[in-house]
Design an enzyme around this catalytic site. Structure first.
Site, PDB file in Angstrom:
ATOM      1  N   MET A 110      24.202   8.255   2.011  1.00  0.00           N
ATOM      2  CA  MET A 110      24.149   9.550   2.679  1.00  0.00           C
ATOM      3  C   MET A 110      24.385   9.406   4.176  1.00  0.00           C
ATOM      4  O   MET A 110      25.050  10.254   4.790  1.00  0.00           O
ATOM      5  CB  MET A 110      22.810  10.248   2.409  1.00  0.00           C
ATOM      6  CG  MET A 110      22.744  11.676   2.925  1.00  0.00           C
ATOM      7  SD  MET A 110      24.017  12.764   2.220  1.00  0.00           S
ATOM      8  CE  MET A 110      23.251  13.204   0.667  1.00  0.00           C
TER       9      MET A 110
ATOM     10  N   LYS B 135     -17.757  -0.044   6.078  1.00  0.00           N
ATOM     11  CA  LYS B 135     -18.252  -1.054   5.139  1.00  0.00           C
ATOM     12  C   LYS B 135     -19.763  -0.949   4.946  1.00  0.00           C
ATOM     13  O   LYS B 135     -20.265  -1.100   3.819  1.00  0.00           O
ATOM     14  CB  LYS B 135     -17.866  -2.445   5.642  1.00  0.00           C
ATOM     15  CG  LYS B 135     -18.069  -3.551   4.618  1.00  0.00           C
ATOM     16  CD  LYS B 135     -17.418  -4.844   5.064  1.00  0.00           C
ATOM     17  CE  LYS B 135     -17.488  -5.902   3.963  1.00  0.00           C
ATOM     18  NZ  LYS B 135     -16.795  -7.155   4.361  1.00  0.00           N
TER      19      LYS B 135
ATOM     20  N   GLU C  16       0.807  -1.221   0.000  1.00  0.00           N
ATOM     21  CA  GLU C  16       0.000   0.000   0.000  1.00  0.00           C
ATOM     22  C   GLU C  16       0.838   1.268   0.000  1.00  0.00           C
ATOM     23  O   GLU C  16       0.393   2.302  -0.511  1.00  0.00           O
ATOM     24  CB  GLU C  16      -0.953   0.000   1.191  1.00  0.00           C
ATOM     25  CG  GLU C  16      -2.053  -1.034   1.117  1.00  0.00           C
ATOM     26  CD  GLU C  16      -1.690  -2.369   1.719  1.00  0.00           C
ATOM     27  OE1 GLU C  16      -2.592  -3.219   1.889  1.00  0.00           O
ATOM     28  OE2 GLU C  16      -0.494  -2.574   2.048  1.00  0.00           O
TER      29      GLU C  16
ATOM     30  N   PHE D  62     -11.714  -6.888  14.083  1.00  0.00           N
ATOM     31  CA  PHE D  62     -10.625  -7.327  13.214  1.00  0.00           C
ATOM     32  C   PHE D  62     -10.293  -6.235  12.198  1.00  0.00           C
ATOM     33  O   PHE D  62     -11.160  -5.727  11.500  1.00  0.00           O
ATOM     34  CB  PHE D  62     -11.027  -8.617  12.488  1.00  0.00           C
ATOM     35  CG  PHE D  62      -9.987  -9.119  11.527  1.00  0.00           C
ATOM     36  CD1 PHE D  62      -8.766  -9.581  11.983  1.00  0.00           C
ATOM     37  CD2 PHE D  62     -10.219  -9.113  10.163  1.00  0.00           C
ATOM     38  CE1 PHE D  62      -7.798 -10.046  11.098  1.00  0.00           C
ATOM     39  CE2 PHE D  62      -9.270  -9.573   9.261  1.00  0.00           C
ATOM     40  CZ  PHE D  62      -8.053 -10.039   9.734  1.00  0.00           C
ATOM     41  N   GLN D  63      -9.026  -5.874  12.159  1.00  0.00           N
ATOM     42  CA  GLN D  63      -8.491  -4.849  11.260  1.00  0.00           C
ATOM     43  C   GLN D  63      -9.144  -3.476  11.460  1.00  0.00           C
ATOM     44  O   GLN D  63      -9.217  -2.673  10.524  1.00  0.00           O
ATOM     45  CB  GLN D  63      -8.601  -5.293   9.798  1.00  0.00           C
ATOM     46  CG  GLN D  63      -7.670  -6.463   9.470  1.00  0.00           C
ATOM     47  CD  GLN D  63      -7.524  -6.737   7.989  1.00  0.00           C
ATOM     48  OE1 GLN D  63      -8.393  -6.421   7.193  1.00  0.00           O
ATOM     49  NE2 GLN D  63      -6.401  -7.334   7.604  1.00  0.00           N
TER      50      GLN D  63
END
Length: 591
Positions: free
Chosen positions: A492, A161, A49, A111-112
């Site tokens: 760097m 949802k 993502e 959940f999530q």
């Protein structure tokens, strides 16, 4: 008509002109993905993502449109965070749409379930939690206006949802509905509001006129002016106004990292980049200037060096669209808040033609010769330096490709050695300095501009963070040439350890996979280059290939970006390159 919330999401995107989105499906956003099949939008399946936000970012920078990233709840949403912060720091308009658990489960540690609006509050212009289907359309329309108005930036819309599954009345956007959910209404009747708005506009016009008169006086009396050109010039489309100002008043132009491209590199008034790894003569000129015209830049620490010793002899004119940037780091003698293109358009009629030949001669003397990093005529000592690679890519592309970098030494070398000739063709993570940005952002840029040649110039460290997006490039048949500056270090960080930690290289040496074999595993051709003599044929092969090519450039390991302003030092107190037959920064290095 009735539509489910999931379909309204795509309908709103289409009415905003969106045809490409970047995302990764999951449970809480699944209704939207099911509805996607019924809408003419191209979805790019990323491999992580974070890649979605970086691709959307690169797409937005290359196209001037809003970039769209989509993810599910929980880890899908949290994986967007680094890309959102990158866009916020660099003023890039993104809309990030995340799925969320059903409204009835909010706060239950389902959940999530993750409070993504709370997490992203400091790194978005605004974010929304939508729990009802009827609120999806007005919220998304508001998000687009907010992302693109004023100083652009990312907006997150978190949609439960159940809101995606519910049906509600849906009407295409109209003039009446355009302000839904966006413009708060003040108390009082309509006449009072209009009168207050008119009075405010009049006051602003008077203040602007006064400020521009003061700026005109400062410019007329200046003998050593320098324009500091920032990202705001590109964001406002003020390149023509900048050119007119610079040429009419004969003012040299220094650029921030994100301002590169606002004036062609070959223009005689273009001094190059300022700041920590800017050109030595540019930093010296800023310190000697008697007037700085800061246009669409924010005086960040990498530009100013030690603030108490910054441009002590210079008056300052600062123009920026964001009022919070005015006087924030550097006090301005004249501060103007407004869209840069509009402000310069109003100011230019007052600016008289002038010459500053003595000042330009002085800057030429500071550079001790041509103010370009020309390395063609220098002897080949057998070593392949990163600067050779970047310079040769510039020569091969005639400076007309879109160049997307990752973050690190290669980023600074690209800013120094790739001479950008067109606005919007140098894309990099400036404010946040996000490693892993380069490859996915280049994919997004190519999808925005399929007509342009696109190169991702990346380090071996940053590339390994998001290398999985090679397969996204394969699946979407996107041609981006990937130039890996492979020096076997987190370069760097190693450089800072070299200068400030006695060469104690803690956790910076790093191994890499065989990039040629990695490319082959993804179905891509790979090329390894170890000598400068091999560069021309390798670049010709990559550019002629119909698909993407992964190029492993094995460069000098302990090379260093010069010059460098040490943290806490004045802008003109720079660490300079020791004598080298291979690379120079100024004519003095040849003496």
């Amino acid at each position: 008509m009735k539509q489910r919330g999931a379909h309204i999401i795509w309908s709103c995107l289409i009415e905003q002109g969106v045809d490409t989105v970047f995302g990764y499906p999951g449970g809480a956003i699944l209704p939207a993905y099911d509805a996607l099949l019924d809408h003419p939008i191209r979805h790019v399946l990323v491999r992580h993502e974070q890649g979605a936000t970086h691709m959307a970012d690169g797409y937005a920078r290359a196209s001037g449109k809003v970039g769209i990233a989509i993810a599910t709840s929980g880890p899908g949403a949290t994986n967007l965070v680094t890309g959102i912060a990158t866009a916020m720091m660099d003023s890039i308009p993104l809309i990030c749409i995340t799925g969320q658990v059903p409204e009835a489960l909010l706060g239950s540690d389902a959940f999530q379930e993750t409070d993504i609006t709370g997490i992203t509050l400091p790194i978005t212009k605004h974010n929304y939690l939508v729990t009802k289907a009827k609120d999806i359309a007005p919220t998304l329309r508001a998000a687009f206006r907010l992302a693109t108005s004023g100083r652009p930036g990312p907006v997150l819309v978190d949609i439960t949802k159940n809101a995606q599954q519910e049906e509600t009345d849906w009407e295409p956007m109209s003039e009446h509905s355009e302000s839904d959910g966006f413009s708060p209404r003040s108390e009082g009747d309509g006449f009072s509001r209009r009168r207050a708005d008119a009075d405010s506009a009049t006051a602003k016009a008077v203040a602007l006129r006064t400020s521009l008169e003061e700026a005109t006086e400062l410019l007329a009396s200046a003998r050593r002016p320098v324009i500091l050109a920032g990202h705001g010039i590109l964001k406002s489309g003020a390149m023509a106004e900048l050119l007119t100002l610079a040429e009419r008043a004969h003012i040299p132009v220094a650029m921030t990292l994100l301002g590169i491209g606002c004036l062609p590199a070959q223009h005689p008034l273009n001094l190059g980049m300022m700041g920590m790894h800017g050109e030595a003569w540019v930093n010296d000129a800023i310190q000697e200037a008697d007037l700085l015209l800061a246009l669409g830049m924010r005086f960040d620490d990498r530009v100013t060096g030690k603030l108490t010793e910054y441009a002590q002899h210079a008056r300052k004119i600062h123009i920026d669209i964001d009022p919070s940037e005015l006087h924030k780091n550097v006090r301005a003698d004249v501060a103007v808040q407004g869209d840069l293109k509009a402000v310069l358009g109003e100011w230019l009629p007052q600016v008289e033609a002038k010459r500053h030949d003595a000042w330009l001669t002085r800057i030429g003397d500071l550079a001790c010769g041509p103010t370009v990093r020309e390395i063609d005529e220098l002897p080949d000592d057998g070593k392949l330096c990163a600067a050779h690679v970047i310079h040769d890519i510039w020569k091969a592309t005639a400076g007309k490709a879109i160049i997307v970098t990752d973050v690190g030494q290669h980023q600074m070398w690209t800013a120094q050695y790739y001479k950008v000739s067109e606005p919007g063709t140098f894309i990099t993570s400036g404010g946040l300095g996000t490693m892993g940005f380069g490859l996915p952002a280049a994919i997004g840029a190519k999808m925005a501009r399929p007509d342009k040649e696109v190169w991702a110039i990346v380090g071996d460290g940053g590339f390994q963070m998001t290398q999985a997006e090679l397969q996204t490039m394969v699946q979407e048949n996107v041609k981006v040439n990937v130039a890996i500056i492979n020096n076997g270090y987190l370069g760097m960080v190693r450089q800072w350890q070299q200068f400030f930690h006695g060469r104690r290289y803690s956790s910076t040496p790093m191994t890499s996979p065989d990039y040629v074999k990695l490319a082959d595993a993804h179905g891509l051709p790979g090329v390894r280059v170890t000598k400068r003599a091999e560069m021309k044929d390798a670049l010709r092969h990559a550019r002629a290939s119909t698909g993407a090519v992964v190029m492993d450039f094995r460069v000098v390991q302990e090379d260093t970006v010069y010059p460098m302003v040490s943290p806490g030092s004045a802008l003109n107190d720079m660490i300079r390159r020791p004598g080298s037959p291979s690379l120079v920064e100024t004519g003095a290095d040849l003496q």
